[in-house]
Write an enzyme that holds these catalytic residues in place. Sequence first.
Site, PDB file in Angstrom:
ATOM      1  N   THR A  22      23.505 -47.913  -4.719  1.00 12.35           N
ATOM      2  CA  THR A  22      22.121 -47.829  -4.269  1.00 12.35           C
ATOM      3  C   THR A  22      21.603 -46.410  -4.445  1.00 12.35           C
ATOM      4  O   THR A  22      22.373 -45.445  -4.478  1.00 12.35           O
ATOM      5  CB  THR A  22      21.995 -48.231  -2.783  1.00 12.35           C
ATOM      6  OG1 THR A  22      22.820 -47.349  -1.996  1.00 12.35           O
ATOM      7  CG2 THR A  22      22.464 -49.655  -2.567  1.00 12.35           C
ATOM      8  N   ASP A  23      20.310 -46.279  -4.605  1.00 13.06           N
ATOM      9  CA  ASP A  23      19.705 -44.958  -4.737  1.00 13.06           C
ATOM     10  C   ASP A  23      18.797 -44.706  -3.543  1.00 13.06           C
ATOM     11  O   ASP A  23      18.260 -45.630  -2.935  1.00 13.06           O
ATOM     12  CB  ASP A  23      18.899 -44.855  -6.031  1.00 13.06           C
ATOM     13  CG  ASP A  23      17.767 -45.866  -6.072  1.00 13.06           C
ATOM     14  OD1 ASP A  23      16.644 -45.471  -5.739  1.00 13.06           O
ATOM     15  OD2 ASP A  23      18.023 -47.026  -6.428  1.00 13.06           O
TER      16      ASP A  23
END
Length: 205
Positions: A22-23
């Site tokens: 995830t960012d």
Amino acid sequence: KNMIVKKLQSAESLGSTTYICTDKTGTLTKNEMTATKLFFDSRIIDVTGTGYVPQGSFHCNGKELSPKQMEIFFRIGYLCNNAKISEENGKYGILGDPTEGSLVVLGKKANLDREFESKFAFVQELPFDSERKMMSKIYSNGKKSEAYVKGAPDILLAKCSFIMQNGRIKKINAKLCTKCIKLFKKASIALDEQKAQTSTILATA
């Protein structure tokens, strides 16, 4: 176990997933994304407003622009989409993907959403997958059918034959395609440095 899945492709993709990365774009912290810059017709356009509140304006070099000048861009983003805006007690949210939600908000900021919904009828969807790296939706306006597509800039540009430049539709070539990809990468780096977080860049056609 004991789950109802609306789209089989989602279940198939998740079933073969080993790692989930995830960012930090606000999706985790606030579950929202906002479109802040557009590249359209050889111009970089700034978008005002934050979150999912459908209020804002569009500016280039300090001058406010009419959304009608970019109608085709807003149309693709709004219609090639499965997200919906929700509003409760003055608070706005999104039902669906945060990235898609930011494109719906753009259409509403442009005040073109009702026009899109009344003039175009949904025909078919080709959902995003890891191989195509893009999503397509086909709509009919009563006279003809058109496919609206969004996805990874490099993949989409490679499939395009024409590009709008300086108000004219021109044949795209390898040199121009490479120039556009470099511009996307430069914009991504600039946004990352400015906001100290990862940005997402999409292309539309």
